[in-house]
Design an enzyme around this catalytic site. Structure first.
Site, short mmCIF file in Angstrom:
data_model
loop_
_atom_site.label_atom_id
_atom_site.label_comp_id
_atom_site.label_asym_id
_atom_site.label_seq_id
_atom_site.Cartn_x
_atom_site.Cartn_y
_atom_site.Cartn_z
N GLU A 1 -5.73 7.02 0.34
CA GLU A 1 -6.48 6.54 1.43
C GLU A 1 -5.51 6.48 2.82
OE1 GLU A 1 -7.84 2.18 1.03
OE2 GLU A 1 -8.52 2.27 3.16
N ASP B 1 -6.74 4.64 -4.26
CA ASP B 1 -6.77 3.72 -3.38
C ASP B 1 -5.57 2.82 -3.76
OD1 ASP B 1 -7.03 1.62 -1.42
OD2 ASP B 1 -9.05 1.44 -1.78
N LYS C 1 -14.32 -6.48 -8.71
CA LYS C 1 -16.08 -6.72 -8.75
C LYS C 1 -16.57 -5.82 -9.92
CE LYS C 1 -17.05 -6.17 -4.38
NZ LYS C 1 -15.79 -6.48 -3.77
N ILE D 1 -3.74 0.34 -2.47
CA ILE D 1 -4.35 -1.11 -2.91
C ILE D 1 -5.78 -1.33 -2.16
CG2 ILE D 1 -4.00 -3.43 -1.93
CD1 ILE D 1 -1.81 -2.58 -3.80
N ASP D 2 -6.68 -1.46 -3.24
CA ASP D 2 -7.99 -1.77 -2.62
C ASP D 2 -8.34 -3.11 -2.58
OD1 ASP D 2 -10.83 -1.61 -2.35
OD2 ASP D 2 -11.20 -1.54 -4.49
N THR E 1 -6.97 -4.83 0.55
CA THR E 1 -5.85 -5.41 1.20
C THR E 1 -5.59 -6.74 1.62
OG1 THR E 1 -4.88 -3.36 1.58
CG2 THR E 1 -4.09 -4.82 2.64
N ASP F 1 -12.96 3.94 -2.89
CA ASP F 1 -13.36 2.54 -3.11
C ASP F 1 -14.56 2.45 -4.27
OD1 ASP F 1 -11.85 1.36 -1.42
OD2 ASP F 1 -13.14 1.81 0.55
N HIS G 1 -17.57 -6.07 5.49
CA HIS G 1 -17.77 -4.71 4.57
C HIS G 1 -18.98 -4.57 3.77
CE1 HIS G 1 -12.97 -4.93 3.91
NE2 HIS G 1 -13.21 -4.68 5.13
N ASP H 1 0.75 -1.11 -0.09
CA ASP H 1 -0.14 -0.21 0.09
C ASP H 1 0.79 1.20 -0.03
OD1 ASP H 1 -3.02 -0.79 1.65
OD2 ASP H 1 -1.42 -2.21 1.62
P1 AMP Z 1 -14.05 -5.24 -0.55
O1 AMP Z 1 -12.97 -6.09 -0.95
O2 AMP Z 1 -15.24 -4.99 -1.72
O3 AMP Z 1 -14.68 -5.71 0.77
O4 AMP Z 1 -13.66 -3.65 -0.32
C1 AMP Z 1 -12.73 -3.27 0.08
C2 AMP Z 1 -12.54 -2.13 1.00
O5 AMP Z 1 -13.67 -1.98 1.97
C3 AMP Z 1 -11.33 -1.58 1.46
O6 AMP Z 1 -10.60 -0.87 0.65
C4 AMP Z 1 -11.84 -0.64 2.66
O7 AMP Z 1 -11.47 0.79 2.12
C5 AMP Z 1 -13.32 -0.89 2.66
N1 AMP Z 1 -13.82 -1.19 4.02
C6 AMP Z 1 -12.90 -1.20 5.05
N2 AMP Z 1 -13.85 -1.33 6.14
C7 AMP Z 1 -15.01 -1.30 5.79
C8 AMP Z 1 -16.39 -1.61 6.46
N3 AMP Z 1 -16.41 -1.67 7.79
N4 AMP Z 1 -17.63 -1.37 5.66
C9 AMP Z 1 -17.39 -1.30 4.43
N5 AMP Z 1 -16.30 -1.26 3.71
C10 AMP Z 1 -14.97 -1.32 4.38
MG MG Z 2 -10.24 0.23 -0.41
#
Ligand code: AMP
Ligand code: MG
Length: 325
Positions: free
Chosen positions: A71, A124, A242, A126-127, A129, A268, A215, A48
């Protein structure tokens, strides 16, 4: 055949930055272990920081007047306890940007504290991580936002393979408003258009969803899938990979059901939203409102996300309306 430079200067810049960043991330992803928990308990790694340093440094040269909203920041790395990590980040970043040293690297990372005003980039580094650490998907995402609307989006995908791309692994999805959405293989080659699928029967919908239960609420996902009569199991995947799947027609729907009062971070969603819209899809929040990127670092006027191939959007809206949120 469409060339990258036909998408405009900024889209070309973003796509090249994300291609380099995706290659950098892929090269050093095995070194990511040794996770550092942030204040919100989410993980951050060497990858990151190195990606943010390199992208921020190059953007500062290529678009010196544009603020960057990213981020990560350098605070944790400035702490004396992070000495060993800092020197590994410097080593990784220098392969791409040999001019970086300790001070300039931390300054580059801190450029990401820019103001989300009338015009800015959002990154971002690294989206996903958690996906990176698990061996799943992760991406590097960059978008240009002007007056609250995304004008350019680029998503570097080190591990994604699209069926239409003949099985090659890795590419950049790039979109410019009004100029379509495109896939550029990481190993080089022509741009190919991204188009959403034409699925109109909700029962046939392939629904993409986060892997991480924290998430997005899996219970609400299952309620909507049941209301729609979806037959295929959901496609569980990390990150804006996605969004690329929906844009490429390899998934039909994507939903995000926040827990508690969580609001999505702009980095994101921004690049992913434009990549889907320019591929013919639709993106709203759970109430059917457009995502409003004019409200700072978080999408505070929107709750959750629904992205679709357009044709399924109304059916999802009706299903959501019938389910208690
Ligand atoms: P995903 O891989 O689609 O689940 O999304 C990853 C992203 O969700 C990360 O880059 C974070 O910025 C974000 N994230 C972190 N915590 C949360 C949370 N509590 N609710 C929703 N998204 C989150
Ligand atoms: Mg992210």
């Amino acid at each position: 055949m469409v060339r990258l430079n036909e998408l405009g200067e900024e889209a070309e810049c973003a796509a090249r930055l994300m291609a380099d960043a995706a290659r950098l991330a892929r090269r050093i992803q095995v070194e990511a272990g040794g996770v550092h928990a942030k204040a919100d308990a989410s993980p951050v790694t060497l990858v990151d920081f190195a990606v943010q340093a390199v992208v921020a440094q190059r953007l500062a040269v290529q678009c010196p007047n544009d603020p960057l909203v990213a981020e990560e920041d350098g605070a944790a790395l400035r702490d004396p306890s992070a000495r060993a990590l800092l020197s590994r980040v410097i080593g990784a970043a220098r392969v791409e940007e040999p001019g970086l040293d300790g001070d300039s690297l931390l300054d580059a990372i801190d450029r990401g504290r820019g103001e989300p005003g009338a015009r800015f980039w959002t990154l971002d580094p690294i989206d996903g991580t958690k996906g990176l650490l698990r061996g799943g998907q992760y991406v590097v995402a960059l978008a240009l936002v002007v007056d609250g609307r995304v004008q350019v989006g680029a998503i570097g995908c080190p591990r994604l393979s699209l069926a239409a791309n003949g099985g090659g692994v890795g590419g950049v999805a790039v979109a410019a408003r009004g100029r379509g959405s495109w896939w550029m293989p990481l190993e080089g080659g022509e741009l190919s258009p991204l188009r959403v699928a034409s699925t109109s029967d909700p029962r046939a919908a392939r629904v993409a969803h986060s892997v991480e239960e924290s998430h997005s609420d899996r219970g609400r996902l299952e309620a909507v899938r049941a209301a729609l009569g979806c037959q295929a199991p959901p496609v569980l995947m990390d990150s804006q990979a996605k969004h690329v799947m929906v844009a490429a027609g390899e998934a039909d729907l994507l939903m995000r059901f926040p827990r508690d009062d969580y609001r999505e971070a702009i980095w994101d969603q921004a690049a992913g939203a434009l990549v889907i819209e320019e591929a013919g899809g639709r993106v709203t929040d759970l109430d059917g409102r457009p995502l409003d990127f004019s409200t700072g670092r978080g999408l505070i006027r929107n709750v959750g996300v629904v992205a679709s191939n357009s044709r399924l959007h109304e059916a999802v809206g009706a299903a959501l309306a019938g389910i208690m949120r």
